[in-house]
Every structure is written in structure tokens, then in C-alpha cells.
Design an enzyme around this catalytic site. Structure first.
Site, short mmCIF file in Angstrom:
data_model
loop_
_atom_site.label_atom_id
_atom_site.label_comp_id
_atom_site.label_asym_id
_atom_site.label_seq_id
_atom_site.Cartn_x
_atom_site.Cartn_y
_atom_site.Cartn_z
N ASP A 53 0.86 -1.19 0.00
CA ASP A 53 0.00 0.00 0.00
C ASP A 53 0.89 1.23 0.00
O ASP A 53 2.08 1.14 0.33
CB ASP A 53 -0.90 0.01 1.24
CG ASP A 53 -2.19 0.78 1.03
OD1 ASP A 53 -2.12 2.01 0.81
OD2 ASP A 53 -3.28 0.17 1.07
N ASN A 101 -5.99 -5.50 -5.33
CA ASN A 101 -7.16 -4.84 -4.75
C ASN A 101 -7.07 -3.32 -4.74
O ASN A 101 -8.10 -2.65 -4.62
CB ASN A 101 -7.33 -5.35 -3.31
CG ASN A 101 -8.31 -4.54 -2.51
OD1 ASN A 101 -9.52 -4.64 -2.69
ND2 ASN A 101 -7.78 -3.71 -1.61
N TYR A 167 -15.54 5.16 -13.65
CA TYR A 167 -15.32 4.07 -12.69
C TYR A 167 -15.86 2.77 -13.28
O TYR A 167 -15.22 1.72 -13.21
CB TYR A 167 -16.00 4.39 -11.37
CG TYR A 167 -15.71 3.39 -10.27
CD1 TYR A 167 -14.49 3.41 -9.59
CD2 TYR A 167 -16.65 2.43 -9.91
CE1 TYR A 167 -14.22 2.50 -8.58
CE2 TYR A 167 -16.39 1.52 -8.90
CZ TYR A 167 -15.17 1.55 -8.24
OH TYR A 167 -14.92 0.64 -7.24
N LYS A 171 -13.67 -0.71 -14.18
CA LYS A 171 -14.07 -1.96 -13.56
C LYS A 171 -14.58 -2.97 -14.59
O LYS A 171 -14.38 -4.17 -14.44
CB LYS A 171 -15.12 -1.70 -12.47
CG LYS A 171 -14.58 -0.93 -11.27
CD LYS A 171 -13.39 -1.63 -10.64
CE LYS A 171 -12.88 -0.91 -9.41
NZ LYS A 171 -11.74 -1.61 -8.76
#
Length: 267
Positions: A53, A101, A167, A171
Site C-alpha cells: 500500500d 485490490n 469508474y 471496472k
């Protein structure tokens, strides 16, 4: 699979704590939300987890809780993805699975509110992060004789989202990758799937919380998504896109086949 039971979210089936013993897992975007829940769930199932991260403080906290490692990583950078895999191989001996993720909200549309920097940032995290991560992972997975990649997509990758088309676009791209890479990577013993939650507990829904409350739309607990990822990595499917919705047992979405070509006579 179980049909709708109630208005509450149906928890996914858990496995025993030795299901992933000896396996090494990478979780990007692991400092919070779905990544955090999944990192802890994979560790509970026996995996050694590397949390990646940009949030070093949150990432180290999760890595400590999971008994694993933390590595700072900007997933929109190909070199950073390669460095993450190399770090994992050096400290853990190899890589067996990954949850790609990391993701962000788009924050703009395509009309007067279009903002190139925000667009690039969203595509960099939500789509490039999956592509670059997969590219970096494949040699490492092949070296272990195969493995599993799960990409976090969204219900926005399975349906139209007029309020946030960009978005939905990135996706949908992740969903397309999962459906296409599943069979393409099968000869290498690498499985590739996507998890597609609805409104799930994470930072990305923070701007939407008031709207969700007004419309009485339930928020999916991050643990339910994490349990679904565990089911995917311990299963045997590939090229699947698992939806996660309140009141339903998570399962692979059933896509319709596109119409085939017809000859002039209509055959």
C-alpha cells in the site's frame, strides 16, 4: 447456491486455519477496507501475507496483525510492481497468490467535470494496477508451478453506472481481463478471477454514505468480501467474476453468450 435469505448479507463459507498453510500471498491496497480484511483472513487461513500500500502506517499495522511483511507500492508504476514481487520472493521464498485490490474513486466525469489528472489516477490504480501487477506476478507464479490471482472489480463492472461512467469503465475492463485471462493462463496452472462487490465497507464509499443511508441501501461488511476471496483462492475456478450483494450468497456471475454470426439465409 443459496438463494436470497433475508435483507442481511449472507456470510461466505469459511475454511479451516490450515487451508493455505505454507502459501505466500500478496495483497495490494491492504492497509484498509477490503484489502485489510482479506489480508487478515488469508493469514488466519495459514498464508504468509505481504501487505502492499502507499499508506505505510496502515499497511505496517495490518502486516503486524497478520504476522507478515509490509512493502510500500504504487501499483500504477510497473517498476513498483516488479519490486513488490521481488521483495516477496526475497523475504518469503516465492509467491503463490495475490489479491490485486488497490483502487480509488474516479472523482470526475467525461463532460465539463473531466479532469485529466483524476482520470489518470483512477485508471492507474484501478486498471493499470491489475495489468502491471499481473505482468509482474506471472513469472513468480510459474516458478512455483502455478498460482492464483484475484482482482477486485466491482458490481460497477457488471452493470451500467450512469453516475460514474469512468469508474464503470475501468471496472468493466477488470472484468474483461478476468474472463479472458482465466482460460489464457490455464495452461500455465495460473487461475485468474475477479470479485465484484456492491457497496462494501471501504474508504471508496465515504462520499456516498449519506446517499446510501437515505436510500436504505445496506453496506456489505468487508469481511464478507474477504471470505469470498478465500473461497475463490481455495476453489478451482478460473475466469470467474464473483458478485457480492447483500442478502445473497456470493457466486460467479453467469454471463450470457453473445449472438453468433448468421449466414444470409438466416442459418
Amino acid at each position: 447456491m443459496t438463494a436470497v435469505r433475508s435483507a442481511a448479507t449472507v456470510p461466505a463459507e469459511r475454511t479451516d486455519g490450515a487451508a493455505l498453510k505454507g502459501k505466500v500471498a500478496i495483497v495490494t491496497g491492504g492497509a484498509s477496507g477490503l484489502g485489510r480484511a482479506t489480508a487478515l483472513t488469508l493469514a488466519e487461513a495459514g498464508a504468509h501475507v505481504v501487505v502492499a500500500d502507499l499508506d505505510a502506517r496502515g499497511g505496517r499495522e495490518v502486516a503486524d496483525l497478520a504476522g507478515g511483511h509490509f512493502h510500500a507500492c504504487d501499483v500504477s508504476d510497473p517498476d513498483a510492481n516488479r519490486a513488490l514481487v521481488e521483495f516477496t520472493q526475497e523475504h518469503c521464498g516465492g509467491v503463490d497468490m495475490a489479491l490485486l485490490n488497490a483502487g480509488v474513486a474516479t472523482g470526475c466525469g467525461v463532460d465539463e467535470d473531466f479532469d485529466l489528472a483524476r482520470y489518470r489516477r483512477a485508471m492507474g490504480a484501478n486498471l493499470d494496477g491489475v495489468v502491471f501487477g499481473t505482468h509482474a506476478l506471472l513469472p513468480a507464479l510459474r516458478a512455483r508451478g502455478g498460482g492464483v490471482i484475484v482482482a477486485t472489480a466491482s458490481l460497477a463492472g457488471l452493470a451500467a453506472v450512469p453516475l460514474d461512467p469512468l469508474y464503470a469503465a475501468n471496472k468493466h475492463a477488470v472484468v474483461g481481463l478476468a474472463r479472458s485471462l482465466g482460460p489464457a493462463l490455464a495452461p500455465h496452472n495460473v487461475r485468474f478471477n475477479a470479485v465484484c462487490p456492491g457497496f462494501a465497507e471501504s474508504r471508496i464509499i465515504d462520499p456516498l454514505r449519506d446517499m446510501l443511508a437515505e436510500q436504505r441501501l445496506p453496506i456489505i461488511p468487508a469481511q464478507v468480501v474477504a471470505d469470498t476471496v478465500l473461497r475463490i483462492v481455495t476453489g478451482d475456478g478460473t475466469g470467474e467474476c464473483w458478485f457480492v450483494q447483500p442478502g445473497r450468497d456470493p457466486e460467479p456471475f453467469r454471463f450470457r453468450s453473445v449472438p453468433g454470426p448468421r449466414e444470409p439465409a438466416g442459418a
